[in-house]
Scaffold this motif. Structure first.
Motif, PDB file in Angstrom:
ATOM      1  N   UNK A 150       1.007  -1.007  -0.042  1.00  0.00           N
ATOM      2  CA  UNK A 150       0.137   0.061  -0.178  1.00  0.00           C
ATOM      3  C   UNK A 150       0.864   1.130  -0.134  1.00  0.00           C
ATOM      4  N   UNK A 151       1.328   1.756  -0.976  1.00  0.00           N
ATOM      5  CA  UNK A 151       2.193   2.928  -1.415  1.00  0.00           C
ATOM      6  C   UNK A 151       1.549   4.146  -0.901  1.00  0.00           C
ATOM      7  N   UNK A 152       2.189   5.366  -0.524  1.00  0.00           N
ATOM      8  CA  UNK A 152       1.503   6.467  -0.363  1.00  0.00           C
ATOM      9  C   UNK A 152       0.670   7.146  -1.337  1.00  0.00           C
ATOM     10  N   UNK A 153       1.051   6.642  -2.743  1.00  0.00           N
ATOM     11  CA  UNK A 153       0.348   7.210  -3.884  1.00  0.00           C
ATOM     12  C   UNK A 153      -1.002   6.463  -4.178  1.00  0.00           C
ATOM     13  N   UNK A 154      -0.915   5.001  -3.748  1.00  0.00           N
ATOM     14  CA  UNK A 154      -2.003   4.272  -3.692  1.00  0.00           C
ATOM     15  C   UNK A 154      -3.037   4.857  -2.715  1.00  0.00           C
ATOM     16  N   UNK A 155      -2.398   4.968  -1.619  1.00  0.00           N
ATOM     17  CA  UNK A 155      -3.356   5.524  -0.400  1.00  0.00           C
ATOM     18  C   UNK A 155      -4.362   6.685  -0.650  1.00  0.00           C
ATOM     19  N   UNK A 156      -3.357   7.609  -1.503  1.00  0.00           N
ATOM     20  CA  UNK A 156      -3.855   9.066  -1.927  1.00  0.00           C
ATOM     21  C   UNK A 156      -4.862   8.963  -2.848  1.00  0.00           C
ATOM     22  N   UNK A 157      -4.566   7.944  -3.715  1.00  0.00           N
ATOM     23  CA  UNK A 157      -5.634   7.694  -4.944  1.00  0.00           C
ATOM     24  C   UNK A 157      -6.978   7.024  -4.272  1.00  0.00           C
ATOM     25  N   UNK A 158      -6.703   6.242  -3.504  1.00  0.00           N
ATOM     26  CA  UNK A 158      -7.905   5.823  -2.741  1.00  0.00           C
ATOM     27  C   UNK A 158      -8.987   6.659  -2.163  1.00  0.00           C
ATOM     28  N   UNK A 159      -8.273   7.519  -1.182  1.00  0.00           N
ATOM     29  CA  UNK A 159      -8.815   8.714  -0.719  1.00  0.00           C
ATOM     30  C   UNK A 159      -9.358   9.764  -1.468  1.00  0.00           C
ATOM     31  N   UNK A 160      -8.862  10.116  -2.701  1.00  0.00           N
ATOM     32  CA  UNK A 160      -9.375  10.874  -3.548  1.00  0.00           C
ATOM     33  C   UNK A 160     -10.743  10.364  -4.161  1.00  0.00           C
ATOM     34  N   UNK A 161     -10.486   8.985  -4.642  1.00  0.00           N
ATOM     35  CA  UNK A 161     -11.563   8.617  -5.315  1.00  0.00           C
ATOM     36  C   UNK A 161     -13.032   8.532  -4.411  1.00  0.00           C
ATOM     37  N   UNK A 162     -12.492   8.177  -3.280  1.00  0.00           N
ATOM     38  CA  UNK A 162     -13.830   8.104  -2.117  1.00  0.00           C
ATOM     39  C   UNK A 162     -14.358   9.472  -2.043  1.00  0.00           C
TER      40      UNK A 162
END
Length: 256
Positions: A150-162
């Protein structure tokens, strides 16, 4: 010729100069200015070849010619040469990729929709996951047993899509993964159904909408390999099978 000079010549060749052009250009900077005889005396470029090489360098904007007898050559400044080569590189780059882009657009209607792709190396899998997540606008399911996937970019992308209103579910048996991603607003976590206790190979699963999927495995050396498919019948069928097998997970809905 020293190793440093040899490396410099190789670098100039990668920038588009020939070996002789690089040698003459370097020789003229060593001399300040000079005739064909002068250049030939400090490099292995034959005197008979210096004239044509100098003419080519003049066309490239890398040296100036003094119409004297004998003809003398003077290189442009380092800054000017650097700007000239940089601008030339940018023009060639634009020309090359504009053509590739036009070819890609022309062939779009002919591309098969049943493509299954393989991605090797963790960095490239990271990039593909982020790319597929970014395109989702209906639903996202992301799962992994390994916090390091779970990279920081994946985490950020999941948060943005939510935040954009896309339902996001994170599935993992790893409490660290659930706690980390479940703390993000709008993301729901769940524990998958019972599975093999000796699983040491699974990497990530990513489902975006109903026709984009990525599955990865981790090798004994820690390397990661994934298969992914987007907009294909294969992806749709596989997603349906996965959703059917996980229809009743032990959920842990996370309060915003």
């Amino acid at each position: 010729m020293t190793d440093d000079e040899s490396e410099a010549i190789d670098a100039f060749e990668r920038l588009g100069l020939t070996s002789y052009e690089a040698k003459v250009f370097i020789a003229l900077h060593r001399l300040g200015s000079g005739t064909a005889r002068d250049v030939a005396s400090v490099t292995d470029v034959p005197r008979s070849q210096v004239y044509s090489v100098a003419e080519s360098l003049e066309d490239r904007g890398l040296l100036e010619v003094q119409q004297s007898s004998p003809i003398r050559y003077r290189p442009v400044s380092i800054d000017e040469a650097e700007d000239t080569l940089r601008n030339r590189f940018e023009r060639e780059r634009e020309r090359a990729f504009e053509f590739v882009d036009s070819v890609k657009e022309e062939s779009t209607t002919e591309e098969t929709q049943e493509d299954i792709w393989t991605v090797r190396s963790r960095d490239r899998v990271d990039d593909r996951v982020v790319d597929l997540l970014s395109q989702a606008d209906e639903e996202i399911v992301f799962g992994t047993r390994l916090p390091e996937l779970v990279t920081s970019e994946i985490e950020r992308t999941l948060e943005d899509r939510a935040a954009d209103g896309v339902p996001v579910t994170v599935i993992s048996r790893n409490e660290t993964v659930r706690d980390r991603l479940g703390a993000l607003e709008g993301i729901t976590t769940a524990i998958p159904p019972a599975h093999r206790d000796d699983d040491q190979r699974s990497g990530r699963i990513m489902i975006a909408d109903d026709d984009n999927i990525l599955l990865s495995v981790v090798g004994d050396d820690g390397s990661e390999t994934a298969i992914w498919s987007a907009g294909s019948l294969f992806a749709s069928v596989l997603i349906q099978l996965i959703e059917a097998s996980t229809a009743a997970p032990e959920s842990e809905a996370t309060e915003p």
